[in-house]
Design a protein around this motif. Structure first.
Motif, PDB file in Angstrom:
ATOM      1  N   UNK A  16       0.941  -1.077  -0.087  1.00 46.93           N
ATOM      2  CA  UNK A  16      -0.058   0.024  -0.188  1.00 46.93           C
ATOM      3  C   UNK A  16       0.809   1.172   0.001  1.00 46.93           C
ATOM      4  N   UNK A  17       0.162   2.268   0.076  1.00 49.62           N
ATOM      5  CA  UNK A  17       0.719   3.651   0.033  1.00 49.62           C
ATOM      6  C   UNK A  17       0.237   4.693   1.193  1.00 49.62           C
ATOM      7  N   UNK A  62      18.815   4.987  -0.043  1.00 48.32           N
ATOM      8  CA  UNK A  62      18.949   4.041  -0.863  1.00 48.32           C
ATOM      9  C   UNK A  62      17.749   3.104  -1.099  1.00 48.32           C
ATOM     10  N   UNK A  63      17.093   2.977   0.272  1.00 45.37           N
ATOM     11  CA  UNK A  63      16.058   2.264   0.145  1.00 45.37           C
ATOM     12  C   UNK A  63      14.636   2.950  -0.218  1.00 45.37           C
ATOM     13  N   UNK A  64      14.715   4.065  -0.292  1.00 38.79           N
ATOM     14  CA  UNK A  64      13.609   5.070  -0.739  1.00 38.79           C
ATOM     15  C   UNK A  64      13.618   5.363  -2.313  1.00 38.79           C
ATOM     16  N   UNK A  83       4.869   7.542  -0.299  1.00 38.99           N
ATOM     17  CA  UNK A  83       5.353   6.586  -0.044  1.00 38.99           C
ATOM     18  C   UNK A  83       4.525   5.422  -0.554  1.00 38.99           C
ATOM     19  N   UNK A  84       5.082   4.619  -1.353  1.00 35.58           N
ATOM     20  CA  UNK A  84       4.321   3.597  -2.295  1.00 35.58           C
ATOM     21  C   UNK A  84       5.028   2.176  -1.971  1.00 35.58           C
ATOM     22  N   UNK A  85       4.511   1.332  -2.454  1.00 35.19           N
ATOM     23  CA  UNK A  85       4.881  -0.355  -2.390  1.00 35.19           C
ATOM     24  C   UNK A  85       5.469  -0.466  -1.002  1.00 35.19           C
ATOM     25  N   UNK A  87       6.284  -1.811   2.534  1.00 35.80           N
ATOM     26  CA  UNK A  87       6.716  -3.236   3.142  1.00 35.80           C
ATOM     27  C   UNK A  87       6.764  -3.067   4.785  1.00 35.80           C
ATOM     28  N   UNK A  88       6.781  -4.322   5.358  1.00 32.05           N
ATOM     29  CA  UNK A  88       6.986  -4.367   6.883  1.00 32.05           C
ATOM     30  C   UNK A  88       8.249  -3.516   7.267  1.00 32.05           C
ATOM     31  N   UNK A  89       9.365  -3.628   6.400  1.00 31.45           N
ATOM     32  CA  UNK A  89      10.486  -3.148   6.712  1.00 31.45           C
ATOM     33  C   UNK A  89      10.278  -1.471   6.892  1.00 31.45           C
ATOM     34  N   UNK A  90       9.397  -0.991   6.395  1.00 25.85           N
ATOM     35  CA  UNK A  90       9.268   0.477   6.392  1.00 25.85           C
ATOM     36  C   UNK A  90       8.415   0.924   7.764  1.00 25.85           C
TER      37      UNK A  90
END
Length: 116
Positions: A16-17, A62-64, A83-85, A87-90
């Motif tokens: 999600x976003x 880098x991750x962004x 913020x798009x796509x 994940x739990x790491x975000x």
């Protein structure tokens, strides 16, 4: 006195976003640059993205890159982070940061949780 007011956080499913906003429009200061940082549980605070008032230049962690997009107004006292796509790491507390002529300011942080 400068207050950075963050909004737009919350719970979102993976993929999600969300759109975060940071507003310092109540201040008389305009900033050289404004940024987002984030801090996940048991991790150090890390840089997410920055918007420069000079020419509207941007930079990203880098991750962004390719998923997150920062924008700002002119004169600079508000920024948004799309913020798009996600994940739990975000999952983290996201903090707004502003810089003006040697002075720095932080928002209180806003929670973003990515979970199914």
């Amino acid at each position: 006195q400068v207050h950075l007011v963050e909004s737009g956080g919350g719970l979102v499913h993976p993929g999600g976003s969300l759109r975060l906003s940071c507003d310092a429009s109540g201040s008389t200061i305009t900033f050289d640059h404004m940024s987002w940082f984030r801090e996940a549980p048991k991790k150090e605070r890390e840089f997410v993205a920055r918007f420069f008032s000079d020419g509207g230049l941007t930079s990203y962690g880098e991750f962004a890159k390719g998923r997150f997009f920062i924008s700002g107004d002119d004169p600079l006292n508000t920024i948004n982070l799309q913020m798009n796509n996600l994940g739990p790491e975000d999952t983290a507390v996201y903090y707004c940061f502003a810089y003006s002529e040697g002075d720095t300011y932080w928002g209180q942080g806003i929670q973003v949780t990515v979970s199914s």
